[in-house]
Design a protein around this motif. Structure first.
Motif, PDB file in Angstrom:
ATOM      1  N   PRO A   1       0.779  -0.848  -0.408  1.00 22.10           N
ATOM      2  CA  PRO A   1      -0.016   0.068  -0.255  1.00 22.10           C
ATOM      3  C   PRO A   1       0.974   1.288   0.188  1.00 22.10           C
ATOM      4  CG  PRO A   1      -0.943  -1.623   1.425  1.00 22.10           C
ATOM      5  CD  PRO A   1       0.278  -2.244   1.047  1.00 22.10           C
ATOM      6  N   VAL A   2       1.899   1.222   0.645  1.00 22.46           N
ATOM      7  CA  VAL A   2       2.408   2.452   0.662  1.00 22.46           C
ATOM      8  C   VAL A   2       3.036   2.786  -0.958  1.00 22.46           C
ATOM      9  CG1 VAL A   2       4.792   3.756   1.799  1.00 22.46           C
ATOM     10  CG2 VAL A   2       3.633   1.922   3.053  1.00 22.46           C
ATOM     11  N   VAL A   3       3.854   1.863  -1.689  1.00 25.54           N
ATOM     12  CA  VAL A   3       4.017   1.833  -2.721  1.00 25.54           C
ATOM     13  C   VAL A   3       3.407   2.394  -3.397  1.00 25.54           C
ATOM     14  CG1 VAL A   3       5.310   0.903  -4.802  1.00 25.54           C
ATOM     15  CG2 VAL A   3       6.243  -0.636  -2.114  1.00 25.54           C
ATOM     16  N   VAL A   4       2.363   1.756  -4.057  1.00 25.25           N
ATOM     17  CA  VAL A   4       0.954   2.462  -4.813  1.00 25.25           C
ATOM     18  C   VAL A   4       0.189   3.396  -4.275  1.00 25.25           C
ATOM     19  CG1 VAL A   4      -1.210   1.180  -5.728  1.00 25.25           C
ATOM     20  CG2 VAL A   4       0.745  -0.443  -5.085  1.00 25.25           C
ATOM     21  N   ASP A   5       0.666   3.588  -2.840  1.00 28.06           N
ATOM     22  CA  ASP A   5      -0.324   5.493  -2.716  1.00 28.06           C
ATOM     23  C   ASP A   5       1.141   6.411  -2.680  1.00 28.06           C
ATOM     24  OD1 ASP A   5      -1.092   7.367  -1.293  1.00 28.06           O
ATOM     25  OD2 ASP A   5       0.174   7.507   0.356  1.00 28.06           O
ATOM     26  N   ALA A   6       2.884   5.791  -3.264  1.00 28.47           N
ATOM     27  CA  ALA A   6       3.404   6.735  -4.113  1.00 28.47           C
ATOM     28  C   ALA A   6       3.166   6.717  -5.197  1.00 28.47           C
ATOM     29  CB  ALA A   6       4.848   6.038  -3.140  1.00 28.47           C
ATOM     30  N   GLN A   7       2.802   5.779  -6.100  1.00 26.27           N
ATOM     31  CA  GLN A   7       2.419   5.591  -7.329  1.00 26.27           C
ATOM     32  C   GLN A   7       1.168   6.895  -8.165  1.00 26.27           C
ATOM     33  OE1 GLN A   7       2.005   1.290  -7.886  1.00 26.27           O
ATOM     34  NE2 GLN A   7       4.506   1.627  -8.563  1.00 26.27           N
ATOM     35  N   HIS A   8       0.616   6.084  -7.142  1.00 19.99           N
ATOM     36  CA  HIS A   8      -1.248   7.929  -7.458  1.00 19.99           C
ATOM     37  C   HIS A   8      -1.072   8.814  -6.928  1.00 19.99           C
ATOM     38  CE1 HIS A   8      -3.935   9.924  -4.839  1.00 19.99           C
ATOM     39  NE2 HIS A   8      -4.784   9.817  -5.905  1.00 19.99           N
ATOM     40  N   LEU A   9       0.094   8.802  -6.157  1.00 23.03           N
ATOM     41  CA  LEU A   9       0.384  10.541  -5.708  1.00 23.03           C
ATOM     42  C   LEU A   9       1.161  11.420  -7.036  1.00 23.03           C
ATOM     43  CD1 LEU A   9       1.552  10.501  -1.754  1.00 23.03           C
ATOM     44  CD2 LEU A   9      -0.447  11.940  -2.899  1.00 23.03           C
ATOM     45  N   ALA A  10       2.264  10.410  -7.826  1.00 22.84           N
ATOM     46  CA  ALA A  10       3.451  10.671  -8.655  1.00 22.84           C
ATOM     47  C   ALA A  10       2.805  11.252  -9.989  1.00 22.84           C
ATOM     48  CB  ALA A  10       4.278   9.528  -9.151  1.00 22.84           C
ATOM     49  N   VAL A  11       1.429  10.206 -10.182  1.00 18.48           N
ATOM     50  CA  VAL A  11       0.782  10.537 -11.153  1.00 18.48           C
ATOM     51  C   VAL A  11      -0.276  10.947 -11.396  1.00 18.48           C
ATOM     52  CG1 VAL A  11      -1.351   9.120 -12.780  1.00 18.48           C
ATOM     53  CG2 VAL A  11       1.046   8.080 -11.801  1.00 18.48           C
ATOM     54  N   SER A  12      -1.443  11.836  -9.597  1.00 16.86           N
ATOM     55  CA  SER A  12      -1.790  12.735  -9.723  1.00 16.86           C
ATOM     56  C   SER A  12      -0.752  14.078  -9.579  1.00 16.86           C
ATOM     57  CB  SER A  12      -2.283  12.624  -8.422  1.00 16.86           C
ATOM     58  OG  SER A  12      -3.164  11.747  -8.253  1.00 16.86           O
ATOM     59  N   ALA A  13       0.347  14.291  -9.711  1.00 16.68           N
ATOM     60  CA  ALA A  13       1.014  15.386  -9.493  1.00 16.68           C
ATOM     61  C   ALA A  13       1.086  15.627 -11.393  1.00 16.68           C
ATOM     62  CB  ALA A  13       2.612  14.883  -9.169  1.00 16.68           C
ATOM     63  N   TRP A  14       1.599  14.403 -12.089  1.00 19.28           N
ATOM     64  CA  TRP A  14       1.854  14.882 -13.602  1.00 19.28           C
ATOM     65  C   TRP A  14       0.528  15.245 -14.269  1.00 19.28           C
ATOM     66  CZ3 TRP A  14       5.551  16.124 -16.219  1.00 19.28           C
ATOM     67  CH2 TRP A  14       6.729  15.877 -15.253  1.00 19.28           C
ATOM     68  N   ALA A  15      -0.422  14.659 -13.630  1.00 18.86           N
ATOM     69  CA  ALA A  15      -1.691  15.349 -14.225  1.00 18.86           C
ATOM     70  C   ALA A  15      -2.959  16.079 -14.353  1.00 18.86           C
ATOM     71  CB  ALA A  15      -2.844  14.301 -13.766  1.00 18.86           C
TER      72      ALA A  15
END
Length: 536
Positions: free
Chosen positions: A404-418
């Protein structure tokens, strides 16, 4: 992480295996028979079993230490058949059927059931054996004797507690008690402990023994796991360079050194050792683990053609193995290949795995989201970010302590670039910085050579694109502290230094890039720019 015992057979990777040497391919055929003469190192493990089975038992333990699980099971079974009263043969079967304790996942249900049966039998048979054997048997049972639904970490912690008793009572006279104790300590290290207390405790037990027993497979293996973190990886280099020669018949022993080589940016050594490991794997789905490490190393060196050969063969499999931890490697290779090359449109079009674990699906969702956002499609990126948030929540509900920590970081990174694609730069940078902070609260999982793209590197990319060159340089260099000799961050640091007017730093980073990409494919723009700046 050789998982052939837990794997399912899939279509042969004949083309991919052609990448490895023909001699290695021939060796792989020999390994399928698990010959008693296999080279697996030297183990001394006293038992009260029939003296006639002692040598075979010790070879089985050596195989277990190298996670050659199918061979170890075959060997322990032969010991049990030859001496049905040998409780330690059942102990060996129980330990073998658990599989890799460092994946933080439960073995499949059939393994749990068979392992529990063997552990209970070991306790019964050792009742009239030595006190030491009784304690080993009870420690194995501690992995299995739990209510249904008990997670892997709780079971491993119970095993580690039992092994502490074994180590305290018998470790002074019995190196195997200490070695299996150290193994259990590393296996229960929290992913969020960035001071590596468990790993260093285990290493303190293992290092003196390794000096005394340099041909012991478990000592080399578990030292590599103990030092598989950037600040301490240098301490694992001697074990890494020794392990493949200690146990050259075991596929996992051939792969494991690359964990240290990757941490230190030793790309040639990682490629070569993973070639040997892939050749030694008789089951193709197990070979995808060294293949992923090879792809990562080839991409750092700018050798895209060779990386593509491996990726193309892997993605052509008719029955992709997404259900277990090795599903990560299947999904990661094509995602890595697109992202490392800044092939954003290619990343956005990646095929989603079907029927995979949530953390496997997240690999492709992340790549598609970054690819879409950096291609200017904010809406598609937001859809992938929403999917990642759902996968994170699913993993949290399952009680997973890591993904969940890894996927949360991925979610935040994609949200940032969006956000960045929509022109909301301040919010984008805030989210990108947060993604880096979250990702760095845990160490990487052993299944992966590294993040698909480090979140801090993505943050640096955004700063560079936004014209904040000095800040971008700082973030690229911070990424390199954790991912040394990573080509993309090295090039980014050079560009950011150049743009910010720091010519000394720019030249230093470009020189490093030329060293890393000495064997790069022709026409690489990064190499051309580096040569233009530093000459040569």
């Amino acid at each position: 992480m050789s998982m052939s015992r837990l794997s399912i057979a899939i279509a042969p990777l004949a083309g991919a295996l052609a990448i490895v040497t023909s001699a290695g391919a021939a060796a792989a055929q020999d390994h399928q028979h698990h010959a008693p003469g296999a080279q697996v190192g030297t183990v001394a493990f006293a038992t009260s079993c029939d003296a006639a089975v002692q040598q075979r038992f010790e070879q089985a333990v050596a195989m277990l230490h190298s996670f050659w699980f199918d061979a170890a099971e075959e060997a322990f079974t032969a010991v049990a058949e030859a001496d049905p009263s040998c409780g330690m043969a059942q102990w060996g079967l129980a330990m073998t059927r658990w599989g890799n304790p460092f994946t933080w996942q439960l073995p499949p249900q059939p393994n749990l059931e068979a392992g529990a049966t063997a552990a209970r039998r070991a306790v019964e048979l050792t009742a009239d054996a030595t006190e030491r054997e009784q304690h080993f048997a009870r420690a194995a049972l501690a992995l299995y004797d739990h209510p249904a639904g008990t997670d892997a970490n709780a079971r491993l912690r119970a095993h580690a507690a039992a092994m502490r008793t074994v180590g305290a009572r018998f470790g002074d006279a019995d190196p195997e008690a200490t070695i299996f104790l150290a193994r259990s300590i590393v296996a229960t290290a929290p992913a969020s402990d960035m001071e590596y207390r468990h790993q260093l405790e285990a290493a303190a037990l293992l290092e003196p023994l390794f000096a005394e027993q340099p041909d012991h497979p478990g000592l080399a293996h578990y030292l590599i796991h103990a030092f598989d973190a950037p600040p301490i990886a240098e301490r694992g280099l001697a074990a890494a360079r020794a392990y493949a020669d200690i146990a050259p018949s075991a596929p996992h022993a051939l792969h494991m050194p690359s964990h240290i080589f990757t941490r230190l940016g030793l790309w040639d050594e990682s490629i070569e050792i993973n070639r040997r490991s892939a050749a030694a794997e008789p089951v193709p789905d197990a070979a995808v683990h060294p293949f992923d490490y090879m792809v990562y190393a080839f991409l750092q060196q700018g050798r895209n053609r060779e990386a593509r050969e491996i990726v193309d063969k892997a993605v052509q499999l008719e029955d992709r193995y997404y259900g277990g931890v090795l599903g990560y490697n299947f999904a990661a290779m094509p995602a890595r290949f697109a992202l490392e090359r800044d092939a954003w449109a290619e990343a956005a079009r990646l095929e989603l795995p079907t029927g995979g674990a949530p953390f496997v699906a997240a690999v492709t969702r992340f790549a598609r989201g970054i690819g879409a956002a950096r291609s200017g499609d904010a809406a598609a990126a937001r859809a992938e970010a929403a999917a990642l948030a759902s996968l994170r929540d699913e993993l949290q509900q399952q009680g997973d302590p890591y993904w969940p920590v890894v996927v949360d970081a991925q979610h935040l990174a994609v949200s940032a670039w969006a956000e960045y694609a929509d022109g909301r730069t301040d919010e984008a940078l805030r989210l990108a910085a947060r993604a880096a902070e979250v990702e760095e609260t845990v160490e990487k999982h052993p299944v992966t050579p590294g993040p698909l793209l480090p979140a801090r590197e993505l943050y640096a990319d955004m700063l560079l694109d936004a014209g904040r060159y000095a800040d971008a340089k700082q973030q690229y260099e911070k990424t390199l502290e954790h991912e040394p000799r990573r080509a993309r961050s090295t090039f980014g640091a050079a560009r950011a230094s150049e743009q910010s007017g720091d010519d000394i730093a720019a030249r230093a980073h470009y020189r490093t890039l030329l060293e890393i990409m000495e064997r790069a494919d022709a026409g690489r723009p990064e190499v051309a720019r580096a040569r233009a700046v530093v000459g040569g």
